[in-house]
Scaffold this active site. Sequence first.
Site, short mmCIF file in Angstrom:
data_model
loop_
_atom_site.label_atom_id
_atom_site.label_comp_id
_atom_site.label_asym_id
_atom_site.label_seq_id
_atom_site.Cartn_x
_atom_site.Cartn_y
_atom_site.Cartn_z
N CYS A 87 -11.45 4.87 -29.17
CA CYS A 87 -12.68 5.69 -29.59
C CYS A 87 -13.79 5.70 -28.10
O CYS A 87 -14.70 5.00 -28.08
CB CYS A 87 -13.60 4.88 -30.65
N GLU B 299 3.80 -6.77 1.77
CA GLU B 299 3.06 -7.28 0.29
C GLU B 299 3.23 -5.87 -0.36
O GLU B 299 2.41 -5.51 -1.04
CB GLU B 299 1.90 -7.91 0.39
N PRO B 300 4.45 -5.36 -0.78
CA PRO B 300 4.48 -4.06 -1.42
C PRO B 300 4.36 -4.36 -2.91
O PRO B 300 5.11 -5.28 -3.52
CB PRO B 300 5.94 -3.33 -1.16
N GLY B 301 3.69 -3.69 -3.74
CA GLY B 301 3.76 -3.75 -5.20
C GLY B 301 4.10 -2.48 -5.86
O GLY B 301 5.19 -2.35 -6.34
N ARG B 302 3.22 -1.34 -5.82
CA ARG B 302 3.48 -0.09 -6.45
C ARG B 302 4.91 0.39 -6.00
O ARG B 302 5.58 1.08 -6.76
CB ARG B 302 2.37 0.65 -6.16
N TYR C 94 0.73 -1.22 -12.27
CA TYR C 94 -0.85 -1.24 -12.64
C TYR C 94 -0.89 -0.35 -13.97
O TYR C 94 -1.79 0.35 -14.25
CB TYR C 94 -1.29 -0.50 -11.61
N TYR D 197 -9.45 5.93 -12.53
CA TYR D 197 -8.93 6.63 -11.28
C TYR D 197 -8.92 8.05 -11.28
O TYR D 197 -8.75 8.69 -10.33
CB TYR D 197 -8.10 5.80 -10.31
N ARG E 148 -4.77 3.85 -15.88
CA ARG E 148 -5.19 4.54 -14.63
C ARG E 148 -5.81 5.64 -14.56
O ARG E 148 -6.90 6.19 -13.95
CB ARG E 148 -3.96 4.69 -13.76
N GLY F 267 0.85 -1.12 -0.02
CA GLY F 267 -0.17 0.08 -0.14
C GLY F 267 0.58 1.25 0.20
O GLY F 267 0.20 2.22 -0.08
#
Length: 425
Positions: A353, A284-287, A381, A327, A323, A247
């Site tokens: 389109c 559990e880091p991702g970004r 992502y 978002y 993204r 996170g």
Amino acid sequence: MTTTPLPGHPHFALRGDELFAEELRLGDLARQHGTPLFVYSKASMLAALAAYQRGFAGRKAQICYAMKANSSLGILQVFAQAGCGFDIVSGGELERVLAVGGAAKDIIFSGVGKTRAEIRRALDVGIGCFNVESEAELEVLSDLAVAAGKTAPVSIRVNPDVDPKTHPYISTGLRGNKFGVAHARTLAAYQRAAALPGLKVVGIDCHIGSQITDESPYLDAMDRVLDLVQAVEAAGIPLHHIDFGGGLGIAYNGDQPPAADALWRKLFAKLDARGFGDRQFMIEPGRSLTGNAGVCVTEVLYLKPGEDKNFCIIDAAMNDLPRPAMYQAFHAIVPVKPASGPAQTYDVVGPVCESGDWIGRDRALAVKPGDLLAVLSAGAYCMSMASNYNARGRAAEVLVDGGRAHLIRERETAADLMRSERLAS
Ligand code: LLP
């Protein structure tokens, strides 16, 4: 030659009048491999990982890369070779880890909707832990483990009900979210897990959301999780590890998230004060491991002046960079070779389109058709959420390591896209 590092992007810099990834010119890579092209810096990923490793020095901790952020094999290999485990959320992700030689015992399996087939496969290869997200899942997992003659290691994902102060779609630890077992049900769920024949309770976990730029939700969540650890252990169920999820945010637009090592120094101060400092930890880091280690290089196709707006139409689109459309996310966009001419304000849009196909709004750019732009913070992502909408093949990916470029994914062709389809007659 002057070198100006790109803000937030270690190992990407303007050298003279051109953008480099480590030792290589983005312009050369784009000419060689075409656009849109994702370019990743291996050194950036390892530097992001090193910040966590510093934060965990002298502690018992395992870093499981949340591969949903970017599950390309060449990226997974970097983290496997660096000694990381993996946080997976599907059978597809499991096969990818195994394909790069990741050890099954270093895999944790999260997700609210694991299918029976996925659970069987994960039991079969012997993953390290199932992060169970509901009481119903406990029953199914136990049954499948018994049927397979195995014992499933489990951790229950608890919902600590704290507000991570991020976009609602990427908040996961609030009461109204679908994730985890409610705080109030946690003890009962652990008692059930301990009684089921196919399960062995090994830990507890939480994940409160993504792109968190403030330390306070972490500190609050930690207190709430530690309260639960005490309650569960008081009921005679020992918890071997505590998993705090991922996170941590990155700088997209001048955001100032805490550095991983500084954050963990604070978290360990709390853990030590509460007597938990010597436990086994997982994260559990991702970004935060890949986000600012990648950019997407794209070519300006057309400039289209309008009455209300000017449009800069590029060859990357919402299928490559979903993204902003999903978002309203901000990605910085910079020229690969900055020009000195006067800038104009453009909406930077792709060829898909849909009016939702925008990549950046109201950006001041001095560009002409044929110029290359780099969409920043594109390592997480983006490719993992890319689609084939409008029958667009997914972009190619290059991993830069010093002065060497490795093509880790070829551009998808029209034939690739049609390969698994059949005519009805
Ligand atoms: N662990 C669990 C259980 C998760 O659900 C997630 C992300 C992570 C770890 C990794 O979180 P990170 O360190 O990357 O923040 N597509 C969205 C982000 C969705 C995140 C979903 N879960 C975006 O582009 O912003």
